[in-house]
Design an enzyme around this catalytic site. Structure first.
Site, mmCIF file in Angstrom:
data_model
loop_
_atom_site.group_PDB
_atom_site.id
_atom_site.type_symbol
_atom_site.label_atom_id
_atom_site.label_comp_id
_atom_site.label_asym_id
_atom_site.label_seq_id
_atom_site.Cartn_x
_atom_site.Cartn_y
_atom_site.Cartn_z
ATOM 1 C CB THR A 1 -30.308 -51.595 20.101
ATOM 2 O OG1 THR A 1 -30.697 -50.560 19.198
ATOM 3 C CG2 THR A 1 -31.544 -52.232 20.713
ATOM 4 C CB ALA B 1 -26.951 -45.593 9.597
ATOM 5 N N GLY C 1 -17.908 -49.626 19.182
ATOM 6 C CA GLY C 1 -19.175 -50.209 19.591
ATOM 7 C C GLY C 1 -19.012 -51.266 20.662
ATOM 8 C CE1 TYR D 1 -33.693 -50.552 12.149
ATOM 9 C CE2 TYR D 1 -31.703 -49.307 12.684
ATOM 10 C CZ TYR D 1 -32.460 -50.466 12.777
ATOM 11 O OH TYR D 1 -31.987 -51.547 13.481
ATOM 12 C CB ALA E 1 -31.516 -46.339 17.881
ATOM 13 C CG HIS F 1 -30.029 -44.629 13.513
ATOM 14 N ND1 HIS F 1 -29.175 -44.981 12.507
ATOM 15 C CD2 HIS F 1 -30.189 -45.758 14.275
ATOM 16 C CE1 HIS F 1 -28.829 -46.254 12.636
ATOM 17 N NE2 HIS F 1 -29.422 -46.746 13.706
ATOM 18 N N PRO G 1 -23.565 -45.686 19.190
ATOM 19 C CG PRO G 1 -25.000 -44.988 17.507
ATOM 20 C CD PRO G 1 -23.596 -44.866 17.964
ATOM 21 C CD GLN H 1 -28.369 -43.847 16.468
ATOM 22 O OE1 GLN H 1 -28.902 -44.902 16.814
ATOM 23 N NE2 GLN H 1 -27.296 -43.812 15.684
#
Length: 356
Positions: free
Chosen positions: A25, A176, A308, A179, A56, A174, A23, A98
């Site tokens: 952003t 991790a 990623g 957050y 996310a 999420h 995932p 996610q």
């Protein structure tokens, strides 16, 4: 011995390979959290991966912590994701969404009526967040009431249902990157005195209740979770991580989840610590290249590998890894700027050959 190009069963899904898009952003949504049309092409370009995990996605208006991030709590948001999942499936791919809540990392600028961000306790994070008017310091959050914690659990379950309605094959929690769910796990941030604070068991309760609620809503075989122990981001402080994460993965082993996804961003041996404790599918992420990925799969340290920025810059990453081809380099200046530049215009091997 498994390799990157072997198939893998996750829940009821058969993945064509063990290459997972992590995932990431990308900040292409509008201010209402609705995805533009070209997002479908971005994900479809990468559908040769065994599993794609979306950026996310906010579960509620109070979850939003970054500009132009998508949501999954309104009809318009759900509808905007449907072309994405359709495009991925048409190219033979599988995709999980996610879902997250940013908690204390949000700024009032992002929240309804400039609301104060929420967190386990009123503990301000050190650092800053990006706004279009420049970087701003994090602010002191408001502690969630016990009833609000339980409502947030319900919000995650509703988001999971909405993701399935939008056509996703499953949902990743999420937990991790500093957050909200991660904040509950962190002793210096979580100073609660109710059943969600104090002991490791209590601090893990929020994450486990969310996973249970999402499993009840859509089936545990459609639910995954991501952890990032001691990741150096968003003022993460985990002095007792060696107690927290073994407890968590052991508790989750019998729940029939689709997978546990662990990002060892500090590269401090978390996969070696946690993989033996988890009986289900284990996805290892962060700091991987082909040779290291193959070694992890061959020795049973992981069942799949998440990539990623390599996948961001190489829409045909599986083909490049299989052929040993050179990788495109990511342009970090275009990661969050909006539009299609640096988003859907990275060349594939076939396009590179045609232009040569």
């Amino acid at each position: 011995m498994a390799n990157l190009f072997d198939s893998l069963k996750i829940g009821k899904l058969e993945l064509k390979n063990r290459i997972v898009m992590a995932p990431m952003t990308r900040s292409r949504a509008n201010d209402e959290g609705v995805q533009p049309d070209f997002v479908a092409e971005y994900y479809a370009q990468r559908a040769s991966g065994g599993l794609l995990i979306s950026e996310a996605t906010n579960i509620s208006p109070m979850a939003k912590g970054y500009l132009r991030t998508p949501g999954i709590y309104t009809t318009e948001q759900i509808e905007s994701w449907k072309p994405v999942t359709t495009a991925v499936h048409e190219r033979g791919g599988k995709i999980f969404m996610q879902v997250f809540h940013t908690g204390r990392i949000a700024l009032p600028d992002m929240l309804p009526n400039n609301a104060q961000p929420v967190a386990p306790s009123a503990v301000k994070a050190a650092g800053q967040n990006y706004t279009d008017s420049g970087m701003k310091d994090f602010v002191e959050p408001r502690a969630l009431t016990t009833d609000e914690v339980r409502q947030t659990v319900s919000d995650f379950a509703a988001a999971a249902k909405n993701a399935i309605e939008a056509g996703f094959d499953g949902v990743e929690l999420h937990a991790a990157s500093g957050y909200l769910v991660h904040q509950f796990l962190m002793q210096p941030v979580n100073q609660r005195t109710d059943e969600y604070g104090g002991s490791v068991e209590n601090r893990a309760r929020f994450a486990i209740e969310i996973l249970d609620a999402m499993s009840e809503a859509i089936g545990s075989d459609r639910v995954g979770v991501k952890f990032s122990p001691q990741m150096p981001f968003n003022d993460i402080q985990e002095p007792d991580a060696d107690d927290v994460y073994p407890y968590l993965v052991t508790q989750l082993s019998g729940k029939g989840l689709a997978y546990v996804h662990v990002g060892d961003h500090a590269n401090t041996g978390w996969h070696e610590k946690l993989r033996p404790l988890y009986s289900g599918i284990y996805i290892a992420g962060a700091n991987f290249y082909k040779e290291r990925a193959e070694e992890y799969l061959a020795t049973g340290k992981a069942d799949a590998i998440a990539f990623g920025v390599k996948f961001l810059a190489n829409p045909d990453l599986p083909a490049r890894l299989e052929q040993g081809a050179e990788l495109n380099q990511p342009d970090q200046t275009t990661f969050y700027v909006g539009g299609t530049t640096g988003y859907t215009d990275y060349p594939t091997l076939s396009k590179s050959a045609a232009s040569a």
